[in-house]
Design an enzyme around this catalytic site. Structure first.
Site, PDB file in Angstrom:
ATOM      1  N   LYS A 180      -1.345   2.403   3.338  1.00 52.54           N
ATOM      2  CA  LYS A 180      -0.195   3.226   2.973  1.00 52.54           C
ATOM      3  C   LYS A 180      -0.439   4.698   3.329  1.00 52.54           C
ATOM      4  CE  LYS A 180       1.376  -0.629   1.109  1.00 52.54           C
ATOM      5  NZ  LYS A 180       0.238  -1.534   1.100  1.00 52.54           N
ATOM      6  N   ASP A 184      -5.212   2.010  -9.638  1.00 54.75           N
ATOM      7  CA  ASP A 184      -4.716   1.997  -8.267  1.00 54.75           C
ATOM      8  C   ASP A 184      -4.019   3.330  -8.030  1.00 54.75           C
ATOM      9  OD1 ASP A 184      -3.212   1.698  -5.938  1.00 54.75           O
ATOM     10  OD2 ASP A 184      -2.895  -0.440  -6.243  1.00 54.75           O
ATOM     11  N   ARG A 222     -20.492  -7.498   8.633  1.00 50.75           N
ATOM     12  CA  ARG A 222     -20.116  -8.147   7.380  1.00 50.75           C
ATOM     13  C   ARG A 222     -20.810  -7.530   6.171  1.00 50.75           C
ATOM     14  NH1 ARG A 222     -22.397 -11.976   4.549  1.00 50.75           N
ATOM     15  NH2 ARG A 222     -23.751 -12.723   6.216  1.00 50.75           N
ATOM     16  N   TYR A 275       2.476  -3.758  -8.990  1.00 50.46           N
ATOM     17  CA  TYR A 275       2.861  -4.287  -7.692  1.00 50.46           C
ATOM     18  C   TYR A 275       2.945  -5.809  -7.776  1.00 50.46           C
ATOM     19  CZ  TYR A 275       2.174  -5.735  -2.818  1.00 50.46           C
ATOM     20  OH  TYR A 275       2.279  -6.339  -1.590  1.00 50.46           O
TER      21      TYR A 275
END
Length: 389
Positions: free
Chosen positions: A203, A178, A52, A106
């Site tokens: 992606k 992005d 974590r 997006y």
């Protein structure tokens, strides 16, 4: 200085982050352990090795590779691209702060900024990227970050990046971009002065449509803050996913270059087809931002959009079902060609916004894969000739 910084992108995609060979393994193995033995040099909470806390071997190796290929100082990993976006914003912003962002984004990012962040007292002012003389109207003392996409989803807009960076610096804004659609193969935003680069690694970075992951890369002082916030919020990337993404990275350049070639050829074919109304692709001279794409990118990417001349729902749906190679599915960036309708997928939850942005029901988005382009063109031609005679 990392010795890998002296090598080319091609070499770094293969070797960066894997300089320390483990037990003689030529590939970084999966370290399937959630926690590690305490070491003497652990002085703070974040020094303890725990999944974590984003500091176990697979996480460290992958973060080093990502930072290296984007030419950033540090990287932080996330379980999705949206997690990377939301955690970055929540780290840098507080109540009454404002985001300056471009209008077309997006769908989930747009939804987050327009409808979710206001619940936390964080608001967004949207700018038209083609009207830089109006950008100043969006800035006041509460504006803290400027957020854009290298190539917007789904309209494939390309901003003048140098103007954006100059505008942000003049107004004291942290720049976030992005870079998912462009990839570091076609574009390196940090070289132009952007502070942070975000990727949905699900992606192109992964390219095989079998994982979900995200990252933010950039200035050490900013990324360290994001890592600490992320550690407390509990967002982390599993070692198995790290391994799969690490395995995909060496072929990123090969895949993206093929997708650049295939997408340009498919876009040119569609633009000249009698059944097609319009094609949106930055590599076409007809694209309104073509000159900017030509100036900043080494390749125009694997994404394109188009509309049929026939506007009936039946013809659009028939065309999609007639295709044999492309898969009718959301997401993008993989080795297989995917086709979808943004109005019914990525922007379905934004009825008002998609109308203003001209994201029509007839718009078809294609994520071009690495199949034979001759086979793809033949398939598209057959489907078009039948559905729109």
């Amino acid at each position: 200085m990392n010795i890998m910084n002296s090598y080319s992108l091609t070499t770094n995609l293969v070797h960066a982050g894997e300089e320390n060979i483990c037990e003689g393994a030529v590939c970084t193995p999966i370290f399937q352990s959630s926690t590690y033995l305490t070491q003497e040099n652990e002085k703070e909470y974040h020094d303890g090795r725990y999944i974590r806390l984003n500091n176990t071997p697979n996480q460290i190796s992958l973060a080093k590779k990502l930072a290296c290929i984007e030419k950033g100082e540090l990287a932080c990993l996330f379980p999705s691209g949206m997690s990377a976006i939301s955690m970055t914003m929540l780290t840098l912003l507080k109540e009454k702060d404002t985001i300056v962002a471009q209008k077309c984004l997006y769908g989930a990012t747009l939804k987050l900024m327009k409808y979710e962040f206001p619940k936390l007292g964080i608001h967004t002012k949207f700018i038209d990227i083609d009207m830089p003389n109006t950008w100043g109207d969006s800035v006041n003392s509460s504006a803290k970050v400027l957020y854009i996409e290298a190539i917007t989803n789904p309209l494939l807009e390309v901003v003048d990046f140098q103007k954006i960076v100059y505008f942000a610096k003049e107004n004291g804004l942290i720049t976030i971009i992005d870079n998912t659609f462009a990839t570091p193969i076609n574009f390196n935003p940090i070289e132009l002065g952007f502070d942070l680069v975000i990727h949905s690694c699900s992606k192109y970075m992964s390219g095989h449509m079998d994982i979900v992951a995200g990252c933010v890369i950039g200035k050490k002082e900013l990324v360290e803050k994001i890592i600490q916030k992320t550690n407390y919020m509990g967002s982390c990337l599993d070692p198995n996913v790290c391994f799969l993404l690490m395995r995909s990275m060496p072929t990123l350049e090969l895949r993206v270059k093929m997708q650049n070639i295939n997408a340009l050829r498919l876009a040119q074919f569609l633009e000249n087809h009698s059944s097609v109304k319009r094609v949106i692709y930055p590599g076409l001279v007809s694209h309104p931002n073509h000159q900017q794409a030509k100036q900043y990118f080494s390749g125009y990417g694997g994404m394109l959009c188009f509309e049929l001349k026939s506007t009936t729902k039946t013809s659009v749906q028939e065309f999609l079902t007639l295709l044999r190679i492309p898969l009718l599915a959301p997401s993008l960036g993989g080795i297989k060609t995917l086709i979808t309708r943004p109005a019914l997928t990525s922007h379905v939850m934004l009825p008002l916004e998609k109308e203003k942005l001209d994201i029509t029901l007839e718009m078809i988005r294609v994520s071009v894969g690495i199949e034979s382009i001759d086979d793809l063109i033949k398939d598209f031609d057959n489907a078009l000739s039948t559905a729109v005679p």
